[in-house]
Design an enzyme around this catalytic site. Sequence first.
Site, PDB file in Angstrom:
ATOM      1  N   ARG A 170     -25.370   8.178 -52.627  1.00  0.00           N
ATOM      2  CA  ARG A 170     -25.046   9.005 -51.472  1.00  0.00           C
ATOM      3  C   ARG A 170     -26.329   9.659 -50.981  1.00  0.00           C
ATOM      4  O   ARG A 170     -27.341   9.627 -51.677  1.00  0.00           O
ATOM      5  CB  ARG A 170     -24.022  10.081 -51.835  1.00  0.00           C
ATOM      6  N   TYR A 210     -19.544  18.479 -45.153  1.00  0.00           N
ATOM      7  CA  TYR A 210     -19.525  17.847 -46.468  1.00  0.00           C
ATOM      8  C   TYR A 210     -18.517  16.717 -46.484  1.00  0.00           C
ATOM      9  O   TYR A 210     -17.442  16.809 -45.914  1.00  0.00           O
ATOM     10  CB  TYR A 210     -19.119  18.850 -47.561  1.00  0.00           C
ATOM     11  N   TYR A 236     -26.471  28.324 -46.981  1.00  0.00           N
ATOM     12  CA  TYR A 236     -26.615  27.667 -48.277  1.00  0.00           C
ATOM     13  C   TYR A 236     -27.849  26.781 -48.300  1.00  0.00           C
ATOM     14  O   TYR A 236     -28.556  26.701 -49.292  1.00  0.00           O
ATOM     15  CB  TYR A 236     -25.359  26.850 -48.604  1.00  0.00           C
ATOM     16  N   LYS A 237     -28.116  26.126 -47.203  1.00  0.00           N
ATOM     17  CA  LYS A 237     -29.290  25.270 -47.136  1.00  0.00           C
ATOM     18  C   LYS A 237     -30.575  26.075 -46.925  1.00  0.00           C
ATOM     19  O   LYS A 237     -31.671  25.521 -46.938  1.00  0.00           O
ATOM     20  CB  LYS A 237     -29.121  24.227 -46.031  1.00  0.00           C
ATOM     21  N   HIS A 260     -22.001  23.435 -59.493  1.00  0.00           N
ATOM     22  CA  HIS A 260     -21.764  23.415 -58.051  1.00  0.00           C
ATOM     23  C   HIS A 260     -21.073  24.664 -57.510  1.00  0.00           C
ATOM     24  O   HIS A 260     -20.781  24.713 -56.318  1.00  0.00           O
ATOM     25  CB  HIS A 260     -20.960  22.172 -57.667  1.00  0.00           C
TER      26      HIS A 260
END
Lengths: 333, 325
Positions: free
Chosen positions: A222, A33, A316-317, A192
Site C-alpha cells: 500500500r 483513509y 495528524y500529518k 495506531h
Amino acid sequence: MSTIITDKDLDTAVLPERIRRFPFPFSADSYRYSANVEPAHKTVPTEVGSWGSFLIDIDEHYLSELQEREEILNKDPSRTAVLPHMRSAVWDAITTLLPIMAEEYPHAMSYHREGNACRWTNTLQNLELEFTIGDDDSLPMGPLRFLGSQIQDDLVFLDPREDTLWLDAGLVTFAADWSFGFDVGMKFMEVHTPVPRVQTEPVINRAHQFLLRLQPGEEFRRTNWTMTIGQRLDTSTETYPQWGPDRGTIADDPDLPSKLHLRVEVQHMLCLPHSGAVLFLIRSYLLPLTDIAQVPPWRERLGHVLAELPEDMADYKGITRYRNAASNWLLNV
Amino acid sequence: MTATAVQAKVHPAVKGGLELEVTGVSPQTDAITSITFVDPSGAALPSYVPGSHLVVQCGTGANAYSLTGSGTAPSEYTISVLQVEDGAGGSRAMHRLSVGDRVHAARPRSAFAPTSNATHFLLVAAGIGITPVLSHARSAAEWGTAADLIYVHRPGAGAHVAEARELLGPALTECGDRASFQKVLAEKLTTQPLGTHLYVCGPLAFMDAVLDQAREQGWSTARLHSEAFGAAELDAGEPFTVTLARSGTRLDVPAGVSLLETLESAGKSIPNMCRKGICGECAIPVLRGTPQHRDLYLNDQEKAENTTMMCCVSRSQDEELELDL
Ligand code: FES
C-alpha cells in the site's frame, strides 16, 4: 472534477528518473483513509512513468541512503531492536529477501545457498560475503543490521500471537514522525492509537484482521503519504528538535517550493514463509514541490488534495501550518 | 510401473499452487504411509511454518495433510497419510500413489504455528496426530527451544516412532494406553516451566480432553493450541448463479471460483485492489437474493441490508442472486 492540463507540453523523456519513477499516490482530488492494499509486484503507470514492478526498489540514492542509515544507527542504537524470540523471523527475512534481490537485479547481485551456508554478492557495494544461516556471528554486524545495509527500506516485524500482532523487531531509521524505540513490544492496534478517526473508521482494525489472515509467502503493498521539509529521510520523534521548528516557518519561506517535499511511503507487507511473521518494508520517497510541478496533473491534484484535507487529518500529518501556502503555490492562487 | 500424468483438471483448492512429483513411498505402519514429494524441475520448495499442512489433489478431491519436516528450506515435502476406510476415498487414492506420479498441491498453509516467544513446548499427540507435532519438535530442536512430547500410540501402530525417539531422547514419553497417558499428562501439566505452550493434535475427543484438563490446571487459553485444519482459509463455497439485470446475462459461479473471477471471465471489468475483502473497491449492488458476506469491509448493518456485496470473496446463500450490472 478539475481540468487536467493535457500532456502535450509534457516531454517525459527529459524528466529525471526521480520523477519518472516516483510513486505518486493520489488518484483523486481528495484523500481519505482507506485500506488501499493490493498485491505486490504490479506495475503502476503514472502520467510520466511507472513504479511498483519490483519488491525491492534500488535507485540513485542507494549508496547515500545506506550511508545515512549507518550514521544514524551508530549515533542512536534505539533505532533497531530484536526481541529474542524474533531471531528466526529476521533470518527468515534474510533468506527471503536476498534471493528476491538477486532475481530482480541479476547483473548486480547473486545469492547461493547450500544447506545453511550462504554466499551473497552485491557488486553495487563491492561486497562478497559468506555466512551461515542461524549463526548471528557469521554476519559482521548481526543479521538485522546486515539486512538494513542492503536495502533502502525500513523494516518492521510483526509477530502473530494470541490473535494479535506484536511489533517485536525492526530497523527504522527513516521514520515519518514516529519512534520505533517507543513502539517496539507494542501491539499493532496500540501503535495506531494516535491516528485520528481510528475509533470511527474501521480501517485500522480491518488492516489488522487482514494482516492476521495473511498466509506465508503472500505479498501485498500500500502507499501512505505526508510532507517533509528539506531532503530529510530521518524525521523520527527522536530528531524532532532538528526538523520540527521548520513547520512554523516554511509557510512564509520564499524557498517553500524547493524545500517542501511530498513524502510517499511504499509499504510492502509480506508473510514470511518459515516464521509466519509479518514483515513491513517501508520505502520512503521524497520529491520537492518544484519537481511535482514539472508534472502538471500532479501539481494540480496535490494542490487540491492539500486544500481539501480535513483539519484533523492535516493535524495528524503535521502539515496544518503550511498546507495552504503549499496548495496556493501549486494551484497558482 | 508407469507413472500417471498429473491430473488435467486442477481442483480449485490447489489452483495456482505447486506441481509435485512423488519420490518416495514408505509404509510406516499397516495403515499409515509416508509420501515424499519434490519439485519435478529440481527447484527449491517454499519454506513453511512448522505445523503447516499441504493440500494435495488426489482422486476427485483435495485433502490437507500435515508436513512432518521443520520447514527450513526444504528440498522435499513429506506427509504421512492414514488410510481411512469409511472416508471419501481421498486417503485410499493417496495410498495408491507411487514414485514418479505427479500431483497438484497448494503452497503450504499455516494454521498451527508455534508461538515464537514460548520458552518451552509441551507437545501432545495421539496416533496420526504425531505429524504436525513432529514438525514442531524438529523446528524446536533447530532453534534450541526445549520440547517435551507425549505420544500416545498402540504398540506397533505408531508412525514416526523411531524419528521421535532419536529427536527427543528422554524428552519423549510414549504411552500405549489411556491409563498411563492420564498419569503422564497429569504430571506434565503441573510441572512445566513458566512460558510453556501446549500443542495437541489427535482425534477431536482426545484434544478436547487434554485441553479441558489443562484449563482445570490453570493453563490460560493463550498457551493452549490445537490443530484446526482449514481455519486460516476461506472454503471453496457452494456454486450459485447470478443474473446481470441490465443485460439479462446469467452466469454460473462454481465452487472455488470467486464471483469477481466469474465476472471477469465474462468480460466485465470490475474495479478491484486487494481481492481479499478489505479494500472495498469491488463492491457491487445486489437487487435480489441474499449474499453470503465473507469480507472485512462492510459493517454489520451494511451486511444485514444485503444491497451490496464484495464480489472478490463473498458468495451467495441462495441459489441465485440478481446484480445491478
Ligand atoms: S477487491 Fe478489495 S474488497 Fe474486493
